[in-house]
Motif scaffolding. Structure first.
Motif, PDB file in Angstrom:
ATOM      1  N   GLN A 223       6.022   6.965  65.913  1.00  8.81           N
ATOM      2  CA  GLN A 223       6.363   5.651  66.438  1.00  8.81           C
ATOM      3  C   GLN A 223       7.216   4.920  65.395  1.00  8.81           C
ATOM      4  OE1 GLN A 223       3.121   3.454  68.423  1.00  8.81           O
ATOM      5  NE2 GLN A 223       1.807   5.224  68.005  1.00  8.81           N
ATOM      6  N   LEU A 224       7.963   3.942  65.857  1.00  8.28           N
ATOM      7  CA  LEU A 224       8.868   3.232  64.956  1.00  8.28           C
ATOM      8  C   LEU A 224       8.115   2.636  63.768  1.00  8.28           C
ATOM      9  CD1 LEU A 224      11.782   2.390  64.462  1.00  8.28           C
ATOM     10  CD2 LEU A 224      11.371   0.340  65.848  1.00  8.28           C
ATOM     11  N   LYS A 225       6.975   2.045  64.012  1.00 11.83           N
ATOM     12  CA  LYS A 225       6.216   1.398  62.941  1.00 11.83           C
ATOM     13  C   LYS A 225       5.736   2.385  61.890  1.00 11.83           C
ATOM     14  CE  LYS A 225       1.807   1.621  65.433  1.00 11.83           C
ATOM     15  NZ  LYS A 225       0.683   0.820  66.005  1.00 11.83           N
ATOM     16  N   ASP A 226       5.619   3.667  62.257  1.00  8.69           N
ATOM     17  CA  ASP A 226       5.136   4.676  61.320  1.00  8.69           C
ATOM     18  C   ASP A 226       6.108   4.944  60.179  1.00  8.69           C
ATOM     19  OD1 ASP A 226       2.900   5.018  62.932  1.00  8.69           O
ATOM     20  OD2 ASP A 226       3.830   6.624  64.098  1.00  8.69           O
ATOM     21  N   ALA A 232       5.081  -4.479  56.780  1.00  8.41           N
ATOM     22  CA  ALA A 232       6.500  -4.791  56.529  1.00  8.41           C
ATOM     23  C   ALA A 232       7.175  -5.289  57.807  1.00  8.41           C
ATOM     24  CB  ALA A 232       7.219  -3.555  56.011  1.00  8.41           C
ATOM     25  N   ASP A 233       8.082  -6.245  57.632  1.00  8.63           N
ATOM     26  CA  ASP A 233       8.879  -6.759  58.754  1.00  8.63           C
ATOM     27  C   ASP A 233      10.138  -5.910  58.878  1.00  8.63           C
ATOM     28  OD1 ASP A 233      10.241  -8.123  60.711  1.00  8.63           O
ATOM     29  OD2 ASP A 233      10.814  -9.800  59.415  1.00  8.63           O
ATOM     30  N   TYR A 234      10.111  -4.958  59.780  1.00  8.01           N
ATOM     31  CA  TYR A 234      11.277  -4.109  60.023  1.00  8.01           C
ATOM     32  C   TYR A 234      12.056  -4.560  61.253  1.00  8.01           C
ATOM     33  CZ  TYR A 234       7.796  -2.076  63.164  1.00  8.01           C
ATOM     34  OH  TYR A 234       6.823  -1.914  64.126  1.00  8.01           O
ATOM     35  N   ILE A 235      11.408  -5.348  62.106  1.00  9.62           N
ATOM     36  CA  ILE A 235      12.054  -5.829  63.332  1.00  9.62           C
ATOM     37  C   ILE A 235      13.275  -6.695  62.998  1.00  9.62           C
ATOM     38  CG2 ILE A 235      11.801  -7.256  65.378  1.00  9.62           C
ATOM     39  CD1 ILE A 235      10.282  -4.690  65.647  1.00  9.62           C
ATOM     40  N   GLU A 313      15.948  -0.641  52.825  1.00 10.87           N
ATOM     41  CA  GLU A 313      15.493  -0.307  51.472  1.00 10.87           C
ATOM     42  C   GLU A 313      14.296  -1.186  51.073  1.00 10.87           C
ATOM     43  OE1 GLU A 313      17.415   0.237  46.990  1.00 10.87           O
ATOM     44  OE2 GLU A 313      18.597  -0.584  48.633  1.00 10.87           O
ATOM     45  N   GLY A 314      13.286  -0.524  50.548  1.00 11.25           N
ATOM     46  CA  GLY A 314      12.110  -1.251  50.103  1.00 11.25           C
ATOM     47  C   GLY A 314      10.998  -1.323  51.127  1.00 11.25           C
ATOM     48  N   ILE A 315      11.300  -1.017  52.395  1.00 14.13           N
ATOM     49  CA  ILE A 315      10.239  -1.081  53.415  1.00 14.13           C
ATOM     50  C   ILE A 315      10.009   0.258  54.093  1.00 14.13           C
ATOM     51  CG2 ILE A 315      10.552  -3.552  53.858  1.00 14.13           C
ATOM     52  CD1 ILE A 315      12.086  -2.824  56.378  1.00 14.13           C
ATOM     53  N   ARG A 316      10.954   1.236  53.909  1.00 11.39           N
ATOM     54  CA  ARG A 316      10.725   2.580  54.449  1.00 11.39           C
ATOM     55  C   ARG A 316       9.661   3.280  53.627  1.00 11.39           C
ATOM     56  NH1 ARG A 316      14.423   5.843  57.356  1.00 11.39           N
ATOM     57  NH2 ARG A 316      12.807   7.432  57.044  1.00 11.39           N
ATOM     58  N   LYS A 317       8.853   4.068  54.275  1.00 14.21           N
ATOM     59  CA  LYS A 317       7.867   4.860  53.562  1.00 14.21           C
ATOM     60  C   LYS A 317       8.561   5.980  52.787  1.00 14.21           C
ATOM     61  CE  LYS A 317       3.865   4.182  56.626  1.00 14.21           C
ATOM     62  NZ  LYS A 317       2.928   4.841  57.550  1.00 14.21           N
TER      63      LYS A 317
END
Length: 317
Positions: A223-226, A232-235, A313-317
């Motif tokens: 899923q996108l959130k994974d 983290a705010d990725y939206i 950058e900074g929020i991707r696992k």
């Protein structure tokens, strides 16, 4: 009967040509502002439905444009996986996953056409070491469960399209076309993505896509959130980057148009959601996909936006 890869490739190319012909025909029709308003209203109603119901609802334009095919003949569908057409396996990512054609359905007449290839994702048995570690066995088990769920969803989608097509055959008059094909997208050592491409024409036409991404390290459907750190705010960064790309494309080409600064405010694209379609390309970049008519007039077709790595950058696992 065994079909060689060259024959499958030729058939896929023919489907692609047929799809493009039908899309070009209905896109060539001009729609008035009022027709666009009614179309957008239908789309907003569709968005309020759950995904299952949205897949059944087709947004029809006010102008007729359908391909008329010469001749009249029917090729009955294969309904058993054991006799499915083109059962050649296509190996993917270290042999963990393969894709076969589970069923095909073809119908052609002077007013109706259907070409549906139903893919099936299969898990390859482990080879070599018979004493697999507990972790490996657990991933294999999850992978099998995930592919079963994906296959069940694909069959439901295609069965509904075929059932609707056959029901409409009972009505005299009108034209209809359906096409379903699949494509293995660029993958990495960690992910596998299958794209299911669906098209339905009935007066007007519409294409929409389903993306099935599997994390090969966990065996779970991604899923996108994974993809992001917890909380983290990725939206916001993804949405703002998409808006910037939309504006840049419109500035560069007057024929490109997105619902970004439209006079009708409720039409404008605001932000993605957790349910927005996505996949990971060969560069491991997030790619966001939208169906026809979702963020732009339908003549724009399905559109995709690759999100640069630096944006996340900074929020991707």
């Amino acid at each position: 009967m065994v079909y060689h890869f060259s024959e499958i490739k030729e058939q896929n190319e023919q489907v692609e040509r047929e799809l493009q012909i039908m899309k070009d025909e209905y896109r060539s029709q001009k729609m008035s502002r009022e027709q666009l308003r009614l179309l957008r209203k239908s789309m907003e109603e569709a968005k309020r439905m759950n995904r299952k119901d949205r897949n059944k609802k087709r947004i029809l334009g006010a102008t007729a444009a359908a391909a008329v095919l010469m001749g009249a003949f029917v090729l009955l569908p294969n309904t058993s996986a054991s006799i499915a057409h083109a059962m050649e396996q296509i190996p993917v990512i270290g042999g963990l996953v393969s894709v076969v054609t589970f069923r095909d359905y073809t119908y052609e007449s002077d007013r109706n056409m259907a070409h549906v290839d139903v893919p099936e994702v299969q898990v390859q048995p482990a080879e070599g070491n018979t004493e697999e570690s507990r972790d490996t066995a657990e991933v294999q088990e999850k992978l099998e469960r995930t592919t079963e769920e994906i296959n069940a969803e694909i069959r439901r989608i295609t069965d509904e399209m075929i059932a609707e097509f056959e029901e409409n055959l009972k009505e005299d008059g009108g034209y209809q076309d359906i096409l379903v094909k699949s494509e293995i997208l660029d993958t990495t050592e960690d992910y596998f993505t299958l794209k299911l491409i669906c098209y339905q024409g009935a007066g007007s036409g519409m294409q929409w896509n389903h993306y099935y991404t599997i994390d090969l390290n966990t065996g779970e459907r991604l899923q996108l959130k994974d993809l992001f750190a917890e909380g983290a705010d990725y939206i916001t960064p993804i949405s703002e980057n998409i808006k910037a790309q939309m504006q840049e494309q419109m500035d560069a080409d007057e024929n490109v148009y997105y619902w970004l600064n439209d006079d009708i405010e409720e039409w404008n694209f605001k932000a993605i959601t957790d349910e927005t379609s996505f996949y990971l390309n060969e560069k491991d970049h997030v790619v966001i996909g939208f169906d026809e008519g979702e963020v732009a007039p339908m003549y724009m077709g399905t559109v995709e936006f690759e999100i640069p790595a630096e944006v996340l950058e900074g929020i991707r696992k």
